[in-house]
Design an enzyme around this catalytic site. Structure first.
Site, PDB file in Angstrom:
ATOM      1  N   SER A   7      -1.450  -1.452  -6.412  1.00 43.33           N
ATOM      2  CA  SER A   7      -0.476  -2.375  -5.816  1.00 43.33           C
ATOM      3  C   SER A   7       0.496  -2.840  -6.898  1.00 43.33           C
ATOM      4  O   SER A   7       0.086  -3.471  -7.883  1.00 43.33           O
ATOM      5  CB  SER A   7      -1.205  -3.585  -5.230  1.00 43.33           C
ATOM      6  N   HIS A  32       0.862   1.083  -3.298  1.00 43.68           N
ATOM      7  CA  HIS A  32       0.830  -0.001  -2.309  1.00 43.68           C
ATOM      8  C   HIS A  32       1.965  -0.980  -2.585  1.00 43.68           C
ATOM      9  O   HIS A  32       2.120  -1.458  -3.716  1.00 43.68           O
ATOM     10  CB  HIS A  32      -0.528  -0.701  -2.408  1.00 43.68           C
ATOM     11  N   ASP A  34       3.637  -4.522  -1.498  1.00 46.92           N
ATOM     12  CA  ASP A  34       3.383  -5.794  -0.814  1.00 46.92           C
ATOM     13  C   ASP A  34       4.696  -6.507  -0.515  1.00 46.92           C
ATOM     14  O   ASP A  34       5.393  -6.953  -1.428  1.00 46.92           O
ATOM     15  CB  ASP A  34       2.510  -6.693  -1.702  1.00 46.92           C
ATOM     16  N   MET A  36       6.442  -9.662   1.063  1.00 47.53           N
ATOM     17  CA  MET A  36       6.123 -11.060   1.432  1.00 47.53           C
ATOM     18  C   MET A  36       7.411 -11.834   1.652  1.00 47.53           C
ATOM     19  O   MET A  36       8.380 -11.654   0.911  1.00 47.53           O
ATOM     20  CB  MET A  36       5.323 -11.738   0.324  1.00 47.53           C
ATOM     21  N   HIS A  66       2.769  -2.708   3.067  1.00 46.86           N
ATOM     22  CA  HIS A  66       1.997  -3.818   3.642  1.00 46.86           C
ATOM     23  C   HIS A  66       2.944  -4.981   3.923  1.00 46.86           C
ATOM     24  O   HIS A  66       3.349  -5.691   2.994  1.00 46.86           O
ATOM     25  CB  HIS A  66       0.896  -4.207   2.627  1.00 46.86           C
ATOM     26  N   MET A  68       3.697  -8.513   4.926  1.00 49.72           N
ATOM     27  CA  MET A  68       3.123  -9.855   5.126  1.00 49.72           C
ATOM     28  C   MET A  68       4.293 -10.764   5.478  1.00 49.72           C
ATOM     29  O   MET A  68       4.705 -11.616   4.681  1.00 49.72           O
ATOM     30  CB  MET A  68       2.406 -10.310   3.841  1.00 49.72           C
ATOM     31  N   MET A 137      -8.026  -7.372   4.758  1.00 49.36           N
ATOM     32  CA  MET A 137      -7.731  -8.255   3.624  1.00 49.36           C
ATOM     33  C   MET A 137      -9.042  -8.856   3.136  1.00 49.36           C
ATOM     34  O   MET A 137      -9.771  -9.494   3.912  1.00 49.36           O
ATOM     35  CB  MET A 137      -6.775  -9.377   4.025  1.00 49.36           C
ATOM     36  N   ASP A 175      -8.079  -4.496   0.719  1.00 51.36           N
ATOM     37  CA  ASP A 175      -7.012  -5.036  -0.133  1.00 51.36           C
ATOM     38  C   ASP A 175      -7.360  -6.434  -0.638  1.00 51.36           C
ATOM     39  O   ASP A 175      -7.468  -7.375   0.141  1.00 51.36           O
ATOM     40  CB  ASP A 175      -5.714  -5.077   0.697  1.00 51.36           C
TER      41      ASP A 175
HETATM   42  C1  DX5 Z   1      -2.331  -9.748  -1.713  1.00 51.96           C
HETATM   43  C2  DX5 Z   1      -1.816  -8.349  -1.640  1.00 51.96           C
HETATM   44  C3  DX5 Z   1      -2.558  -7.376  -2.448  1.00 51.96           C
HETATM   45  C4  DX5 Z   1      -2.583  -7.678  -3.928  1.00 51.96           C
HETATM   46  C5  DX5 Z   1      -3.966  -7.369  -4.395  1.00 51.96           C
HETATM   47  O1  DX5 Z   1      -1.758 -10.511  -0.741  1.00 51.96           O
HETATM   48  O2  DX5 Z   1      -1.796  -7.872  -0.313  1.00 51.96           O
HETATM   49  O3  DX5 Z   1      -2.119  -6.038  -2.222  1.00 51.96           O
HETATM   50  O4  DX5 Z   1      -1.673  -6.954  -4.688  1.00 51.96           O
HETATM   51  O5  DX5 Z   1      -4.089  -7.775  -5.698  1.00 51.96           O
HETATM   52  P1  DX5 Z   1      -5.468  -7.745  -6.479  1.00 51.96           P
HETATM   53  O6  DX5 Z   1      -5.920  -6.316  -6.476  1.00 51.96           O
HETATM   54  O7  DX5 Z   1      -5.108  -8.233  -7.838  1.00 51.96           O
HETATM   55  O8  DX5 Z   1      -6.413  -8.647  -5.747  1.00 51.96           O
HETATM   56 ZN    ZN Z   2      -1.378  -5.698  -0.016  1.00 51.07          ZN
END
Ligand code: DX5
Ligand code: ZN
Length: 220
Positions: A7, A32, A34, A36, A66, A68, A137, A175
């Site tokens: 990620s 990956h 993310d 947000m 992903h 969010m 998650m 994740d």
């Molecule tokens: C959190 C993200 C993850 C994040 C995971 O909201 O969706 O993808 O990058 O990070 P680690 O592996 O550090 O928990």
């Molecule tokens: Zn993620």
């Protein structure tokens, strides 16, 4: 399928291209991303522009997108243009999940559903036959570097059992808080895709990736 999906949330954004190149040379096939929005989760991160740039510069990487974000429907077209492997949206962020799954698929992209730690698998009953991937998650979404929440393992087990019993085709992704200590156990529970941010990008990224990838591929 057993694949690690680093990620980039924990990458050094000033060296993103360089870090992705290093990992691609070591055999990384998934990345990956993310997304947000500061509403669904408290943090604000990456949008379609960065996603597009990664797609153009790393055409062989499978983009694991992903979302969010609230109102995910509004951004499907923009992310579909990056030609991702899959787009996941959060069940908690969408009232019309069936419609959205079908819309993502209509763009020629695999459709994935993600659930927060406290959201039960039972709420996915009618989506499981139609989704391509389920992203469990294992931390509360929003930030990298959090601790794995143990009870989410029961949800992975349940998803694996349902898949076997019903013959469904979805893959299971996990994740949050995934590291070299727990990745084998998660694999044994039936996970297919392992998202790892801080455990790959903090410290020696090549060494971290190799170590986790070798555990996953049974070479360690
Ligand atoms: C959190 C993200 C993850 C994040 C995971 O909201 O969706 O993808 O990058 O990070 P680690 O592996 O550090 O928990
Ligand atoms: Zn993620």
């Amino acid at each position: 399928m057993k694949e690690l999906a680093p990620s980039i949330l924990s990458a050094d954004f000033c060296k993103l291209g360089e870090q992705l190149s290093f990992l691609e040379k070591e055999g990384m096939s998934f990345v990956h991303i993310d997304v947000m929005d500061g509403h669904f989760v408290p943090n604000i991160t990456i949008g379609p522009l960065v996603c597009n740039s990664i797609a153009k510069n790393f055409p062989h990487l499978k983009l694991d997108v992903h979302l969010m974000i609230e109102e995910p429907m509004r951004y499907i077209d923009a992310f579909a243009q990056c030609n991702p492997y899959i787009i996941y949206f959060h069940l908690e962020a969408e009232n019309h999940a069936d419609r959205l799954v079908n819309y993502i698929k209509s763009k020629g992209v695999k459709a994935g559903i993600s659930i927060n730690p406290s959201t039960p698998v039972s709420l996915l009953e009618h989506l499981l036959p139609i989704v391509d991937g389920v992203l469990v998650m294992s931390v509360n979404p929003g930030f990298g570097g959090q601790k794995f929440i143990p009870y989410t393992k029961n949800k992975i087990k349940l998803l694996n059992n349902i898949r076997k019993a019903q013959g469904y085709g979805y893959f299971i992704a996990v994740d949050g808080g995934v590291n070299k200590e727990n990745i084998k156990e998660l694999s044994d529970l039936g996970c297919n895709l392992f998202v790892a941010g801080s455990s790959v990008f903090k410290g020696d990224i090549v060494k971290n990736f190799k170590e986790m990838n070798n555990i996953l591929k049974g070479k360690l």
